[in-house]
Motif scaffolding. Sequence first.
Motif, PDB file in Angstrom:
ATOM      1  N   GLU A  62     -15.271 -36.242 -32.633  1.00  0.00           N
ATOM      2  CA  GLU A  62     -15.566 -35.150 -32.411  1.00  0.00           C
ATOM      3  C   GLU A  62     -16.987 -35.622 -31.205  1.00  0.00           C
ATOM      4  N   PHE A  63     -17.414 -36.904 -31.656  1.00  0.00           N
ATOM      5  CA  PHE A  63     -18.225 -36.755 -30.954  1.00  0.00           C
ATOM      6  C   PHE A  63     -18.008 -37.236 -29.748  1.00  0.00           C
ATOM      7  N   LYS A  64     -16.955 -37.906 -29.365  1.00  0.00           N
ATOM      8  CA  LYS A  64     -16.628 -38.955 -27.712  1.00  0.00           C
ATOM      9  C   LYS A  64     -16.740 -37.850 -26.715  1.00  0.00           C
ATOM     10  N   PRO A  65     -15.784 -36.732 -27.066  1.00  0.00           N
ATOM     11  CA  PRO A  65     -16.055 -35.961 -25.543  1.00  0.00           C
ATOM     12  C   PRO A  65     -17.282 -35.620 -25.471  1.00  0.00           C
ATOM     13  N   LEU A  66     -18.236 -35.384 -26.542  1.00  0.00           N
ATOM     14  CA  LEU A  66     -19.764 -34.772 -26.274  1.00  0.00           C
ATOM     15  C   LEU A  66     -20.308 -35.604 -25.185  1.00  0.00           C
ATOM     16  N   ARG A  67     -20.451 -37.163 -25.958  1.00  0.00           N
ATOM     17  CA  ARG A  67     -21.516 -37.916 -25.531  1.00  0.00           C
ATOM     18  C   ARG A  67     -20.736 -38.404 -24.014  1.00  0.00           C
ATOM     19  N   CYS A  99     -26.960 -36.919 -16.367  1.00  0.00           N
ATOM     20  CA  CYS A  99     -25.980 -37.785 -16.695  1.00  0.00           C
ATOM     21  C   CYS A  99     -24.740 -35.920 -16.700  1.00  0.00           C
ATOM     22  N   ILE A 100     -24.603 -34.844 -16.910  1.00  0.00           N
ATOM     23  CA  ILE A 100     -23.939 -33.542 -17.163  1.00  0.00           C
ATOM     24  C   ILE A 100     -22.897 -34.686 -15.754  1.00  0.00           C
ATOM     25  N   GLN A 101     -21.742 -34.360 -17.106  1.00  0.00           N
ATOM     26  CA  GLN A 101     -20.732 -34.177 -16.280  1.00  0.00           C
ATOM     27  C   GLN A 101     -19.854 -35.005 -16.003  1.00  0.00           C
ATOM     28  N   THR A 102     -20.723 -36.150 -16.482  1.00  0.00           N
ATOM     29  CA  THR A 102     -19.820 -37.583 -15.251  1.00  0.00           C
ATOM     30  C   THR A 102     -19.179 -38.386 -15.908  1.00  0.00           C
ATOM     31  N   SER A 103     -18.148 -37.290 -17.198  1.00  0.00           N
ATOM     32  CA  SER A 103     -17.079 -38.535 -17.778  1.00  0.00           C
ATOM     33  C   SER A 103     -16.517 -36.695 -18.185  1.00  0.00           C
ATOM     34  N   GLY A 104     -15.236 -37.300 -19.293  1.00  0.00           N
ATOM     35  CA  GLY A 104     -15.149 -35.898 -19.687  1.00  0.00           C
ATOM     36  C   GLY A 104     -14.251 -35.240 -19.250  1.00  0.00           C
ATOM     37  N   ASN A 105     -13.539 -33.861 -20.131  1.00  0.00           N
ATOM     38  CA  ASN A 105     -12.323 -33.234 -19.598  1.00  0.00           C
ATOM     39  C   ASN A 105     -13.203 -32.180 -18.996  1.00  0.00           C
ATOM     40  N   CYS A 106     -13.914 -31.872 -17.976  1.00  0.00           N
ATOM     41  CA  CYS A 106     -14.538 -31.147 -16.909  1.00  0.00           C
ATOM     42  C   CYS A 106     -14.715 -31.308 -15.733  1.00  0.00           C
ATOM     43  N   ILE A 107     -15.572 -30.367 -14.783  1.00  0.00           N
ATOM     44  CA  ILE A 107     -15.809 -30.806 -13.917  1.00  0.00           C
ATOM     45  C   ILE A 107     -16.906 -31.536 -13.275  1.00  0.00           C
ATOM     46  N   ARG A 108     -16.390 -32.419 -12.548  1.00  0.00           N
ATOM     47  CA  ARG A 108     -17.339 -34.184 -12.409  1.00  0.00           C
ATOM     48  C   ARG A 108     -18.465 -33.996 -11.588  1.00  0.00           C
ATOM     49  N   ASN A 109     -19.008 -34.669 -11.133  1.00  0.00           N
ATOM     50  CA  ASN A 109     -19.565 -35.110 -10.241  1.00  0.00           C
ATOM     51  C   ASN A 109     -19.306 -35.028  -9.243  1.00  0.00           C
TER      52      ASN A 109
END
Lengths: 171, 563, 116
Positions: free
Chosen positions: B35-40, B115-125
């Motif tokens: 659970e933490f991995k996608p959050l970090r 560092c918001i959304q610089t990784s993960g399954n979301c809209i990136r930088n």
Amino acid sequence: MTVITKKGEIADAYVRADTLETAFEADGIPLIPASLVDEYVVAKPGTDFGLSVPGSMPIEDLVPYLAQASLIAIEFPGFSDGRGFSLARRVKREGFAGRLRASGPLIADQFTDALQCGFDEVELPETMTNRQPVQQWMEAKDTITDFYQSGYGEGLSILEKRRAARKGARP
Amino acid sequence: MYRYDEFDERFVRERVAQFRGQVERRLEGSLTEDEFKPLRLKNGLYLQLHAYMLRIAVPYGTLNSRQLRQLAHIAETYDKGYGHFTTRQNLQFNWPKLKDVPDILDLLADVEMHCIQTSGNCIRNVTADQFAGVAKDEVEDPRPTAELLRQWSSLHPEFVWLPRKFKIAVTGAEHDRAAIKVHDIGLKLKRNAAGEVGYEVIVGGGLGRTPMIGKVVRDFLPKEELLAYLEAIMRVYNSEGRRDNKYKARVKILVHETGEEEFRARVEEEYAKLDGPTINAPEEEVERIAAYFAPPAYEDLAEDSATLDGARASDPALDRFVEQNGFAHKQPGYIALTIALKEIGAVPGDMSADQMRAFADIAEKYSFDEFRVTHSQNLVLPHVKKDDLPAVYAALKEAGLASANAGLITDIIACPGLDYCALATAKSIPIAQDIAKTFADPDRQKAIGDLPIKISGCINACGHHHVGAIGILGLEKGGRENYQITIGGDATEHAALGERLGPGIDAGDVPGAIEAVVETYLAEKQGSESFIETVRRTGAEPFKAGFTAFIEARAAAQSEAAE
Amino acid sequence: MAKEHRAGSKVRGDKLPAILMANHLLEGDVVFLADGGWTLDPSGAKIAHDAETAAAMEAEGKAAAAANAVVDPYLVPVDLTTTGLPVARHFRDAMRQKGPSVHPDMGKQAEYAPIR
Ligand code: HEM
Ligand code: SF4
């Protein structure tokens, strides 16, 4: 199962039923899967029920029931499967007036997202609430106070607030 | 440059507090690692081979000196004294500790960074042309659009749990320096016949395992409709993108599998149902953001500078630097300079804390306190007075930042590869270093001319090898590192994917193979053709022949040595 | 990047002898299971010569992950030097024992005696 709204935990008025028989005998409002709904409304016209659907369900398939069900429970197979958020938006857009429930192993950190997308409540398995009790959900929902996106949630977005502030500042 | 207002400020502060809480909940067991991995990750924090890695957003590649000084401070306090600029215009630290990350995020917030959304399954930088606001061929500055998208995509309630990561790039120029055709969404500012400004919208490009060139889904989208139209695209993707196989989860696969026509129809159908005015940014807000990107207070100058001309005539090194790293500015008397983080033998994209401070001083003094990060892992001083150039050059040289190789064969892009990356199948940086050393001679580099080499340490293609004029992909074969060479890739408006020259080769053979490819070019070249132009004209065949001859000669030499 | 997955060791065939590697959750550093705890020193790793020991070490790793002490524990097949120290057989695992090849001044190689 634990049901949480933005005000806290509530008693669940709905009872999950996987067959017509259990639905008829349910001690509460039956919450039935989409596969049973046609037969159910024929057998019990006009009675109250909730409808449970997968997050992958196309909105077209759901529209015929929106006026009949008092609750739609959108199932999240895992917390990282975000389809349910988009389906919730579409359900609301179709004018659904009942309760909208997110059901599955969501995490507290998603509570705001769920509320902003139009969910009224989240139904969690015990395995989740053991680790993330209701209090964590209440705290999580208040960690970020403003949002940039217009058209989500109840309040004004940051963009709209800026505009309002400018209008107010003008003589 | 954009400056945070009270809302932006509060938003990033609350985000830091949120992450601090998430770390605590991870340690006490409320959050599992899964659970933490996608959050970090959504906060830019990876776990790499040796340590955590923190990816800091540099929205559309724009920074000021105060921010760079803070990055230097973080590098020294919480890392090992350096940072690494990436092909997505971001900065990475390779050695932070999880326990320190919330404090680092606070220091970043102090200088309007996150560092918001610089990784993960979301809209990136969101990335943009590094010469935004500078280039002569610009219809409109892409940065206000990119800033609006930064805000709109940040913690979007509906689109932070996408099937896969999602990358958006914006350009406002004719010549595409933002690689918009290999992004999930590429936006190009353009004018229609009536002279109105809007966007060409391209969807479904990408590199990685299945490289694809994006498709135009809207030829002209009126500017004010942007957010609603993007919401429609994102909703179709979020609902229908594949979630059964992470290698097929990017929007490029959805576009490919549903077909371009059908995908467009679904987006338009969704768009027709949206209540645009409730979603789109208010006009005043668009104007408010755009005002931050107004041109700086340029002086009225003549196009040519006698000071510079004189200095160039007497200093051949300066002359070479200006010729290679200068970029024409639309304001007379000014020039933009590329600072190649590519000293021969250095790690591409690395910058020490000392260099950061020196460079911050230079940007502050000579470039209206602003600089850019490019997707070639270089920096740009966007607005330098030509009269100041000799002084700027001297200061850069002193800081070890005056490599006159921008765009040349030694200006290599390399992903971190096996030296840091948990997903790598082979080393990448040492290959870049070896090639750079092989071609270290400045005259030889100049004779070869523009030749972007791009290296990835695995199929994920962080080093963009598919769109390198020469691309190198490191794989594992039979327990050894093995490298495939492609040629003809191009990330610009002529977007093309490279073609393989032959079987994979050992690390030690890569510099020799590149020499063989370069020899073929020099032999085939007509007039002033660049490498990529020659490849476009001749096709890959002569290069394959040269490559094969090299391999055969190597094999013969080896079997001789073995006897 | 969704599942930034960390595959176990990619060595084929014989998996012994082996050591157990993980990352420290709070620090991120590579750690090795030793007798009675974890060590940062690659030379201090406990070596499993037989399947039972390897299985017990793996279980210990899983327990430490469940207790939120380490992340991603996995068994790493090694060869032994003449002095009996473990050298990972796969180049990727070996990189983790040493640190980045492009920065000899960083990582394990900078802080601990080399494995010879
Ligand atoms: C060091 C840790 C990194 C990890 C674990 C990592 C992981 C990945 C993965 C898994 C992909 C494939 C995604 C897909 O196509 O579905 C990818 C693609 C990519 N990454 Fe990274 N990456 C890392 C560092 C970097 C760096 C340093 C850069 C820039 C130098 C970068 C820029 C990119 C780009 C541009 C792509 C292109 C793929 C595309 O847009 O289709 N990444 N990365
Ligand atoms: S291309 Fe592969 S090796 Fe290189 S950084 Fe990306 S994931 Fe790592």
